[in-house]
Design a protein around this motif. Structure first.
Motif, PDB file in Angstrom:
ATOM      1  N   ALA A   1       0.819  -1.207   0.000  1.00  0.00           N
ATOM      2  CA  ALA A   1       0.000   0.000   0.000  1.00  0.00           C
ATOM      3  C   ALA A   1       0.858   1.265   0.000  1.00  0.00           C
ATOM      4  CB  ALA A   1      -0.921   0.006   1.213  1.00  0.00           C
ATOM      5  N   ARG A   2       2.048   1.202   0.564  1.00  0.00           N
ATOM      6  CA  ARG A   2       2.934   2.384   0.655  1.00  0.00           C
ATOM      7  C   ARG A   2       4.340   1.972   0.207  1.00  0.00           C
ATOM      8  NH1 ARG A   2      -0.384   1.761   4.808  1.00  0.00           N
ATOM      9  NH2 ARG A   2      -1.810   3.477   5.387  1.00  0.00           N
ATOM     10  N   PRO A   3       4.534   1.706  -1.079  1.00  0.00           N
ATOM     11  CA  PRO A   3       5.821   1.164  -1.557  1.00  0.00           C
ATOM     12  C   PRO A   3       6.985   2.124  -1.384  1.00  0.00           C
ATOM     13  CG  PRO A   3       4.391   1.742  -3.405  1.00  0.00           C
ATOM     14  CD  PRO A   3       3.554   1.852  -2.170  1.00  0.00           C
ATOM     15  N   LEU A   4       6.770   3.427  -1.583  1.00  0.00           N
ATOM     16  CA  LEU A   4       7.881   4.377  -1.456  1.00  0.00           C
ATOM     17  C   LEU A   4       8.380   4.436  -0.023  1.00  0.00           C
ATOM     18  CD1 LEU A   4       9.742   6.475  -2.673  1.00  0.00           C
ATOM     19  CD2 LEU A   4       7.955   8.205  -2.292  1.00  0.00           C
ATOM     20  N   ARG A   5       7.453   4.510   0.921  1.00  0.00           N
ATOM     21  CA  ARG A   5       7.856   4.551   2.321  1.00  0.00           C
ATOM     22  C   ARG A   5       8.543   3.257   2.728  1.00  0.00           C
ATOM     23  NH1 ARG A   5       3.403   6.178   6.703  1.00  0.00           N
ATOM     24  NH2 ARG A   5       2.721   4.004   6.436  1.00  0.00           N
ATOM     25  N   ALA A   6       8.057   2.140   2.225  1.00  0.00           N
ATOM     26  CA  ALA A   6       8.689   0.856   2.520  1.00  0.00           C
ATOM     27  C   ALA A   6      10.107   0.801   1.964  1.00  0.00           C
ATOM     28  CB  ALA A   6       7.842  -0.278   1.953  1.00  0.00           C
TER      29      ALA A   6
END
Length: 407
Positions: free
Chosen positions: A23-28
């Motif tokens: 759901a939040r690939p950049l933050r991951a």
């Protein structure tokens, strides 16, 4: 999952754990970056250390450990001693001697790129007279041009060591290539490859003994007989397996009157020591890698805590549908571990690639120790578990009613 809170299948558990990451690939990705950097540092340090050691050991095997050197040491008053002129001939009479070569340092002579260079700008380069069989004794080859023969050893012709050629700005050999040596022009016949067992040769311009006598005033005639003068360094190749026995006899053979003025050494010992010390600074760089891993762990823990706060309604809804505290805890703990493992895998690949590129540029064998990549992955798993433990516990303590309060 059953309504009574049955166990999740591993496949379903992995899918649920990856929801937050997908759901939040950049933050991951940013969270995994610290883990990747730390793991890459660990793999790179261990890989480069192992590759360097392998390269040095391969160099030792190629050059052999049966080369011994004999040089003048100091006399009883602390002054510089000299080897007898007959020392090389005496050494050849010993048993188990294969080859003997020698050089003589001419301390007063300097070498320059041209006659316009100031006299003081020597660059630390030296001039040495040499016997014609020096290269096979050292195991050193030619990078460019030719070695001396019986004719060129009597002419104003020089062969440059690898470092000397580099410092003089000479990278090729042609008919008009000259250097200013001993106040006159010398033609350059060749350039040597690096000499790991004789680094003094790398920094030298070499000439034949007859040339040194005729053009540089080294030694010309003594009582009507040709005299090559006292050598400053003698290189001895022994029969393999007899190095220790020969080494014990060299000093008294070279100078029977004053064996204490003779220094005998085995150059391969230096390379062996370098191979043993190749990992001496590993702990420092591994420490930096661990620091990066700790920073990455803090980042993962921070992201997981934020994720728990943002997903309170999701957690409450799952609890209301029958998910147990254990399942919620497992979900977020697995998510943290999965995030760290992704960073660890990326770090292992990056560290391996960096090691391969650098080792190949140095012509080393690419060696990645098993403990490097297994340790990197294992560290990532542990960091993920520790970083996700507190957020997972906090998530499991949220009651089902939290879903209603966040709507």
């Amino acid at each position: 999952m059953s309504a009574n809170g049955g166990r999740l299948r591993p496949k379903d558990g992995l899918r649920v754990a990856s929801v937050g990451l997908r759901a939040r690939p950049l933050r991951a990705a940013l969270s995994a970056l610290g883990i990747a950097i730390g793991t890459a540092a660990i793999v790179g340090v261990l890989g480069l250390s192992a590759s360097s050691q392998a390269g040095l050991l391969a160099e030792i095997d190629r050059l052999g450990t049966n080369l011994l050197t004999v040089e003048a040491g100091q006399n009883l008053t602390g002054g510089a001693a000299k080897l007898p002129r007959e020392a090389p001939a005496r050494i050849t009479l010993l048993d188990n001697i294969q080859l003997v070569a020698h050089t003589a340092l001419m301390q007063q002579e300097k070498v320059y790129r041209s006659s316009l260079i100031p006299i003081g700008n020597t660059g630390g380069l030296q001039v040495r007279a040499t016997s014609l069989n020096l290269l096979p004794v050292l195991g050193t080859g030619l990078a460019r041009g030719n070695w001396f023969n019986e004719g060129t050893a009597r002419l104003p012709v020089a062969v440059l060591g690898s470092a000397a050629a580099r410092q003089l700005g000479i990278d090729r050999v042609y008919s008009d290539q000259r250097i200013w040596l001993g106040g006159q022009w010398f033609n350059v016949a060749g350039i040597l490859q690096p000499s790991p067992l004789a680094p003094d040769i790398d920094d030298s311009a070499l000439v034949g003994y007859p040339t040194a006598e005729k053009y540089l005033g080294y030694v010309s005639m003594v009582r009507g007989e040709e005299n090559t003068g006292p050598p400053s360094m003698i290189y001895v190749r022994t029969a393999t397996g007899h190095e220790a026995a020969v080494q014990s006899l060299l000093a008294q053979t070279a100078n029977p009157q004053a064996p204490y003025e003779v220094d005998v050494s085995q150059p391969s010992d230096v390379l062996t020591a370098r191979a043993a010390a190749a990992g001496a600074f590993d702990s420092l760089f591994l420490g930096l890698g661990v620091v990066a891993l700790i920073v990455g762990a803090v980042g993962v823990a921070n992201i997981m805590i934020i994720s728990v706060l943002e997903r309170r309604s999701e957690i409450g809804l799952r609890r209301a549908l029958g998910a147990t505290k254990s399942q919620i805890r497992t979900q977020f703990l697995a998510e943290s571990i999965l995030l760290a493992v992704i960073g660890g895998i990326v770090g292992v690949l990056a560290g391996t690639a960096a090691t391969a590129v650098y080792a190949s540029s140095k012509s080393w064998a690419v060696v990645i120790p098993v403990e490097a990549w297994t340790g990197g992955i294992a560290s990532a798993i542990l960091i993920g578990a520790f970083a996700g433990l507190i957020p997972a516990v906090r998530a499991s303590r949220l009651p089902p009613t939290v879903a209603l309060r966040t709507v």
